[in-house]
Scaffold this active site. Structure first.
Site, short mmCIF file in Angstrom:
data_model
loop_
_atom_site.label_atom_id
_atom_site.label_comp_id
_atom_site.label_asym_id
_atom_site.label_seq_id
_atom_site.Cartn_x
_atom_site.Cartn_y
_atom_site.Cartn_z
N HIS A 238 0.84 -1.20 0.00
CA HIS A 238 0.00 0.00 0.00
C HIS A 238 0.88 1.24 0.00
O HIS A 238 2.02 1.22 0.47
CB HIS A 238 -0.95 0.01 1.19
CG HIS A 238 -0.27 0.30 2.51
ND1 HIS A 238 -0.06 1.58 2.98
CD2 HIS A 238 0.26 -0.53 3.45
CE1 HIS A 238 0.56 1.52 4.14
NE2 HIS A 238 0.78 0.27 4.45
N CYS A 239 0.32 2.34 -0.55
CA CYS A 239 0.98 3.64 -0.49
C CYS A 239 0.18 4.52 0.46
O CYS A 239 -0.50 4.02 1.35
CB CYS A 239 1.11 4.25 -1.88
SG CYS A 239 -0.48 4.57 -2.68
N VAL A 240 0.18 5.81 0.27
CA VAL A 240 -0.53 6.71 1.17
C VAL A 240 -2.04 6.55 1.06
O VAL A 240 -2.76 6.64 2.06
CB VAL A 240 -0.15 8.18 0.88
CG1 VAL A 240 -0.94 9.14 1.76
CG2 VAL A 240 1.34 8.39 1.10
N ARG B 129 -3.64 4.08 -1.53
CA ARG B 129 -4.14 2.95 -2.33
C ARG B 129 -3.53 1.62 -1.90
O ARG B 129 -2.40 1.54 -1.45
CB ARG B 129 -3.82 3.14 -3.81
CG ARG B 129 -4.02 4.53 -4.36
CD ARG B 129 -3.58 4.60 -5.82
NE ARG B 129 -3.31 5.95 -6.24
CZ ARG B 129 -2.78 6.27 -7.42
NH1 ARG B 129 -2.48 5.33 -8.28
NH2 ARG B 129 -2.55 7.53 -7.73
#
Length: 480
Positions: free
Chosen positions: A27-29, A31
């Site tokens: 995961h990113c910030v 998504r």
């Protein structure tokens, strides 16, 4: 509000085609980044109805589910617990999905992988630099004077903030060297050393390169004289991106080759010194000069375009930036911004990025104002706030693209705001928060015009989305 994260993860998993269809997850910030065995098994309609899911799409070989800041970490933890998948980084899943991407997507992924880890340092530096610019701007707060002139006791504070602000930009090649070496599979510490080498104080500061070439102020280009038959420019690369990016790639290739061919017993002695010596010579003699001039050509081309046809440049950028965010190609503009700041003293690209973010937020805010659906209202309000502070994915995927015409209204607002900024020659001295606080990073003399552009980017999408809603009958969406 408390959410049932295990149940949300379970529903997402069902929408993805089940546990067996999921290979890897990170995961990113905002998504979830997922590697799927068969993207065709995804049930998009079902997936997009799950609580907290603001949209989903397939790009760069990865299936991405937009959740939003903060919540994505909790959903990811629940998803891992239910699937038994090992923790993975974004680089891991991008590498896994690399065989599903084309050459351009792989190039964009390189820029993303290199610059995203160092982005917080650049944003912090940009905000601090913006505060310093405001303190040193004549007439900004006191007519005919700067704050420093009116209050001399602030000089120490100004100097301290200036030191903190400049650090990330002065040693930018070291930051990029670390991140690029990590991305290309080399030793991160050697990447830092290589980056620091390119800004060593014994080298002519890059900011004075132009004066030395022109022979101004009695300056001339210094050289390393190698055995009397070969000369290397003794010039640094402060604030520049392309030289260290290419040098770190070459360094990683050399280092990996040496590690594969040098006996283990002498690797620690042979590999680091050989890698640094060979790469250092190549960086100063070939890679640096070539990429410096390439960077100059790129920035001069952009500057010429926006000088000759500012309306066209602003229109194209304003219309295309948000669609590029969908594909992930927007990460390339960070390198362009840094190159413009290095060579021109400011960037006109970053202020237009702010216009796009504000426009997306305002379109989502209009949906919040007009909708009667409780779930849409909640999603639109939180997404709008997120976009106003620089994170637009929830607004785009969760609201604007779902209803389509808010997205088009946002593109128009972004284009009009960008045209105004381009024609007004608005520039930022650094990269900051791409939203409402963005004015802090704008060169003070351009702040009034930047604020006008902000108003355009906020009012046009909001008004147009509300006006269009009056013409379209949409159950649960139309104003009462």
């Amino acid at each position: 509000m408390s959410h049932d994260y295990p149940n949300i993860a379970r529903q997402i998993l069902q929408g993805l085609g089940g546990r067996d269809n999921l290979e890897q997850a990170a995961h990113c910030v905002t998504r979830l980044r997922l590697v799927l065995k068969d993207p065709g098994l995804v049930k998009n309609a079902e997936l997009n109805q799950v609580e907290l899911v603001k949209g989903s799409f397939f790009t760069g070989g990865l299936f991405q589910v937009v959740i939003g800041p903060g919540e994505v970490e909790k959903v990811y933890a629940a998803l891992r617990e239910q699937t038994g998948l090992a923790a993975a980084t974004i680089a891991d899943v991008k590498k896994k999905g690399a065989d599903k991407t084309n050459a351009l997507q792989r190039l964009v992924r390189v820029f993303s992988d290199v610059f995203m880890p160092i982005l917080p340092a650049l944003i912090i530096a940009g905000l601090l630099m913006g505060i310093n610019n405001l303190m040193g701007a004549k007439g900004m707060f006191i007519e005919g004077q700067t704050l420093l002139e009116a209050y001399p006791n602030l000089d120490g504070v100004w100097s301290l903030i200036n030191l903190m602000a400049n650090t990330s930009f002065v040693f930018l090649p070291a930051l990029v060297g670390w991140s690029a070496a990590k991305r290309f599979g080399g030793s991160e510490i050697l990447g830092i050393v290589l980056g620091l080498m390119l800004v060593h104080p014994d080298l002519l500061n890059a900011w004075n390169y132009g004066k030395a070439v022109a022979g101004l102020d009695g300056q001339s280009l210094p050289y390393f004289d190698i055995f009397g038959w070969f000369r290397i420019e003794k010039v640094g690369y402060q604030g520049q991106i392309l030289p260290i990016l290419m040098a770190a790639y070459v360094m990683s290739v050399i280092e990996k080759w040496l590690r594969a061919h040098v006996p283990n017993a002498i690797q620690l002695l042979v590999v680091p010194i050989t890698t640094i010596v060979i790469t250092g010579v190549l960086a100063l003699a070939v890679i640096g000069p070539v990429t410096r001039h390439l960077g100059i050509l790129i920035t001069e081309g952009l500057v010429t375009l926006f000088d000759l046809a500012p309306m066209v440049g602003g229109l194209i950028f304003g219309l295309l930036y948000a669609p590029l965010v969908i594909t992930g190609m927007h990460h390339m503009f960070l390198a362009v911004d840094l190159q413009l700041i290095s060579t021109q003293g400011g960037t006109f690209i970053w202020p237009m990025i702010v216009m796009s973010n504000l426009a997306q937020g305002s379109a989502a805010l209009a949906v919040f104002y007009t909708t009667r659906n409780a779930r849409d209202k909640s999603m639109a309000s939180t997404s709008a706030i997120s976009a106003y502070f620089g994170i637009t994915e929830p607004a785009m995927f969760g609201v604007n693209l779902r209803f389509k015409f808010p997205f088009y209204a946002a593109l128009l607002g972004s284009a009009l705001g960008s045209i105004f900024l381009s024609m007004s020659k608005v520039q930022a001295s650094a990269i900051g928060v791409g939203g409402l606080p963005g004015f802090i990073s704008i060169i003070p003399q351009f702040i009034p015009n930047f604020v006008v552009g902000m108003v355009i980017a906020i009012v046009v999408p909001f008004g147009l989305t509300c006006a269009l809603n009056m013409k379209i009958v949409r159950p649960g969406y139309r104003v009462a």
